[in-house]
Design a protein around this motif. Structure first.
Motif, PDB file in Angstrom:
ATOM      1  N   VAL A  97       0.775  -1.183  -0.109  1.00 55.08           N
ATOM      2  CA  VAL A  97      -0.151   0.009  -0.043  1.00 55.08           C
ATOM      3  C   VAL A  97       0.907   1.295   0.000  1.00 55.08           C
ATOM      4  O   VAL A  97       0.670   2.268  -0.659  1.00 55.08           O
ATOM      5  CB  VAL A  97      -1.053  -0.209   1.352  1.00 55.08           C
ATOM      6  CG1 VAL A  97      -1.804   1.354   1.218  1.00 55.08           C
ATOM      7  CG2 VAL A  97      -2.111  -1.023   0.880  1.00 55.08           C
ATOM      8  N   PRO A  98       2.020   1.243   0.729  1.00 57.87           N
ATOM      9  CA  PRO A  98       2.542   2.640   0.724  1.00 57.87           C
ATOM     10  C   PRO A  98       3.375   2.788  -0.683  1.00 57.87           C
ATOM     11  O   PRO A  98       3.328   3.925  -1.460  1.00 57.87           O
ATOM     12  CB  PRO A  98       3.735   2.414   1.735  1.00 57.87           C
ATOM     13  CG  PRO A  98       3.387   1.489   2.799  1.00 57.87           C
ATOM     14  CD  PRO A  98       2.565   0.515   1.855  1.00 57.87           C
ATOM     15  N   VAL A  99       3.849   1.726  -1.214  1.00 60.05           N
ATOM     16  CA  VAL A  99       4.142   1.953  -2.677  1.00 60.05           C
ATOM     17  C   VAL A  99       3.133   2.181  -3.788  1.00 60.05           C
ATOM     18  O   VAL A  99       3.130   2.872  -4.658  1.00 60.05           O
ATOM     19  CB  VAL A  99       5.011   0.542  -3.074  1.00 60.05           C
ATOM     20  CG1 VAL A  99       5.631   0.648  -4.506  1.00 60.05           C
ATOM     21  CG2 VAL A  99       6.117   0.526  -1.975  1.00 60.05           C
ATOM     22  N   LEU A 100       1.839   1.650  -3.566  1.00 63.60           N
ATOM     23  CA  LEU A 100       0.828   1.887  -4.362  1.00 63.60           C
ATOM     24  C   LEU A 100       0.597   3.319  -4.380  1.00 63.60           C
ATOM     25  O   LEU A 100       0.176   3.899  -5.177  1.00 63.60           O
ATOM     26  CB  LEU A 100      -0.465   1.072  -3.557  1.00 63.60           C
ATOM     27  CG  LEU A 100      -1.652   1.398  -4.534  1.00 63.60           C
ATOM     28  CD1 LEU A 100      -1.736   0.645  -5.749  1.00 63.60           C
ATOM     29  CD2 LEU A 100      -2.881   0.851  -3.463  1.00 63.60           C
ATOM     30  N   GLY A 101       0.645   4.059  -3.016  1.00 62.36           N
ATOM     31  CA  GLY A 101       0.353   5.435  -2.933  1.00 62.36           C
ATOM     32  C   GLY A 101       1.270   6.352  -3.731  1.00 62.36           C
ATOM     33  O   GLY A 101       0.822   7.243  -4.322  1.00 62.36           O
ATOM     34  N   GLU A 102       2.483   5.791  -3.545  1.00 61.88           N
ATOM     35  CA  GLU A 102       3.605   6.778  -4.310  1.00 61.88           C
ATOM     36  C   GLU A 102       3.510   6.416  -5.863  1.00 61.88           C
ATOM     37  O   GLU A 102       3.648   7.397  -6.692  1.00 61.88           O
ATOM     38  CB  GLU A 102       4.903   6.350  -3.793  1.00 61.88           C
ATOM     39  CG  GLU A 102       6.097   7.503  -4.119  1.00 61.88           C
ATOM     40  CD  GLU A 102       7.320   7.120  -3.127  1.00 61.88           C
ATOM     41  OE1 GLU A 102       7.737   7.933  -2.687  1.00 61.88           O
ATOM     42  OE2 GLU A 102       7.712   5.724  -3.426  1.00 61.88           O
ATOM     43  N   ASP A 103       3.515   5.173  -6.259  1.00 60.74           N
ATOM     44  CA  ASP A 103       3.824   4.650  -7.612  1.00 60.74           C
ATOM     45  C   ASP A 103       2.347   4.892  -8.602  1.00 60.74           C
ATOM     46  O   ASP A 103       2.420   5.199  -9.754  1.00 60.74           O
ATOM     47  CB  ASP A 103       4.267   3.426  -7.685  1.00 60.74           C
ATOM     48  CG  ASP A 103       5.902   3.437  -7.215  1.00 60.74           C
ATOM     49  OD1 ASP A 103       6.250   4.605  -6.994  1.00 60.74           O
ATOM     50  OD2 ASP A 103       6.384   2.284  -7.503  1.00 60.74           O
ATOM     51  N   VAL A 104       1.440   4.471  -7.878  1.00 60.48           N
ATOM     52  CA  VAL A 104       0.101   4.379  -8.885  1.00 60.48           C
ATOM     53  C   VAL A 104      -0.839   5.709  -8.504  1.00 60.48           C
ATOM     54  O   VAL A 104      -1.459   6.283  -9.244  1.00 60.48           O
ATOM     55  CB  VAL A 104      -1.119   3.075  -8.366  1.00 60.48           C
ATOM     56  CG1 VAL A 104      -2.249   3.013  -9.163  1.00 60.48           C
ATOM     57  CG2 VAL A 104       0.104   1.923  -8.617  1.00 60.48           C
ATOM     58  N   LEU A 105      -1.089   6.260  -7.309  1.00 59.46           N
ATOM     59  CA  LEU A 105      -1.921   7.110  -6.974  1.00 59.46           C
ATOM     60  C   LEU A 105      -1.192   8.417  -6.623  1.00 59.46           C
ATOM     61  O   LEU A 105      -1.745   9.506  -6.541  1.00 59.46           O
ATOM     62  CB  LEU A 105      -2.642   6.846  -5.566  1.00 59.46           C
ATOM     63  CG  LEU A 105      -3.655   5.600  -5.337  1.00 59.46           C
ATOM     64  CD1 LEU A 105      -4.160   5.473  -4.275  1.00 59.46           C
ATOM     65  CD2 LEU A 105      -4.698   5.659  -6.813  1.00 59.46           C
TER      66      LEU A 105
END
Length: 429
Positions: free
Chosen positions: A39-47
């Motif tokens: 989830v932290p990487v999702l926030g940075e890379d996707v969102l």
């Protein structure tokens, strides 16, 4: 005491139900672990979230909601029984995979983590209270150790599994299909296989003891500031969750910035949590040598492991120091929770545990703010230094103020579960 034959306590005597609660706390760990690496990487890379403080907001919402619900979970567990609260906890997690899969913005993730906070508070609170209900008093440390060991092994497994899935398929939706299966199965087990355990706690205590049936407000006061030993435990629980928060927010982003791939990041985070499996041994150890020594050792060892992670470079070194900090957490985590369990009368033990868990898990929210601010206005390394420093200070408070609470040889004078119907009055807090 009536009903002692039918309501005999002991892990072996209730192995089936005890094992089911172990399985459910493992599922609770899998649920939160499924967010750890991804989830932290999702926030940075996707969102496209470019603020560390904003990324930390999903842990802030989780932490404060879980803290508040921990407080009331204990109260509801006494009033309505463990099973209904457990079922409610798993019901609240059912929408979470859908939110994570389809969330169009980071605000949805933050809101979804409110549900995760409710889920973790209700299910983990009832899992630990049910195990303490079923175990005999001299197995209390072991019961808490088993609970936390399998719960955090679930966290490790969830982080590793979703990290591997994300590396092979993408950050979403596939990792959260796994989460959906876990949540549905746990919900069904809670409904159809779990039995109520609150009657064992009710049978254990002497309602005529002067410390029995304390009002909820009095339990809140005692477990917060009315007893120096319980205050030391509460503040230590609050600060040690900064370490858990660090491995949820800062460690994945720091390791990614150092060039480590997502599956390796998931493994490092998972190694830290996997060390919590040692809580089976450390909980049993505290039944023999007391609660205080493992807590003190653990606070300083976990702080040292966190500090070391920014003083070294390389995958192997990070993995080793993640393990060191995890071993420290394994020493302190179950034994801090056993302290209020020792000190509480069975008639309000669940509420006392709820107060401790409220202060402990509010550390997620406060920790996320402190770590987020450190990363935002200083750098990622600052979050490690701050967390380690606070662990050392908190460990010193434990060393100076916490008395031993072991039911057989403890020096703590707060009221303990009655062993006879005598009217002797124990020392006041």
């Amino acid at each position: 005491m009536t009903g002692t034959t039918e309501l005999k306590q002991g892990i072996r005597e209730h192995f089936g139900q005890f094992s089911l609660h172990v399985l459910l706390v493992f599922a609770t760990g899998l649920t939160i672990g499924s967010e750890r690496a991804v989830v932290p990487v999702l926030g940075e890379d996707v969102l496209a979230v470019d603020s560390f403080l904003v990324i930390g907001s999903f842990v802030v919402s989780f932490g404060f909601v879980k803290a508040l619900l921990n407080l009331y979970a204990g109260k509801w567990g006494e009033a309505y029984g463990r099973k209904p609260v457990l079922i409610l906890g798993w019901a609240t997690a059912l929408p979470l995979p859908v939110i994570l899969i389809f969330a169009p913005s980071w605000g949805w993730i933050t809101a979804g983590n409110v549900l995760l906070g409710i889920n973790q508070a209700l299910t983990w609170s009832m899992a630990i209270n049910a195990k303490i209900d079923l175990a005999s008093p001299d197995q209390r440390g072991l019961a808490v150790g088993i609970d936390e060991a399998f719960g955090y092994t679930g966290v490790a497994a969830g982080a590793w599994i979703t990290g591997v899935i994300a590396a092979r398929t993408g950050l979403r939706p596939e990792p959260f299909y796994f989460l959906a299966v876990v949540v549905v199965l746990a919900f069904l087990i809670s409904i159809f296989l779990i039995k109520e355990t609150v009657q064992y706690a009710e049978a254990e205590g002497d309602d005529d003891h002067h410390d029995a049936n304390l009002p909820f407000v009095e339990v809140l006061k005692r477990a917060t500031y009315g007893d120096r030993t319980l205050f030391a435990a509460a503040q230590a629980g609050h600060i040690e969750n900064f370490v858990d928060t660090l491995f949820w927010i800062a460690v994945p982003l720091y390791l990614i910035s150092q060039g480590l791939p997502i599956d390796a990041v998931g493994l490092v985070v998972g190694i830290h949590s996997a060390m919590y499996f040692g809580q089976i041994a450390t909980g049993g150890l505290a039944d023999r040598i007391g609660r205080r020594p493992p807590v003190i050792w653990g606070m300083f060892l976990a702080g040292g492991g966190v500090l070391g992670m920014v003083l070294v470079e390389g995958y192997l070194a990070w993995a080793v120091l993640a393990a060191v900090s995890g071993i420290g957490m394994a020493l302190l985590y179950p034994n801090l929770m056993t302290v209020p369990s020792d000190a509480a009368h069975p008639t309000w033990r669940s509420e006392g545990m709820g107060v401790y868990r409220m202060w402990r898990d509010s550390g997620y929210g406060v920790g996320a703010i402190v770590i987020g601010l450190s990363m935002e206005f200083l750098n990622a390394e600052a979050a490690f230094y701050v967390t380690a420093g606070l662990m050392f200070v908190s460990g010193t408070v434990v060393y100076l103020w916490m008395e031993e609470t072991h039911p057989e040889f403890g020096t703590h004078e707060a009221p303990a579960p009655a062993t006879s119907g005598s009217g002797d009055v124990t020392a006041e807090d």
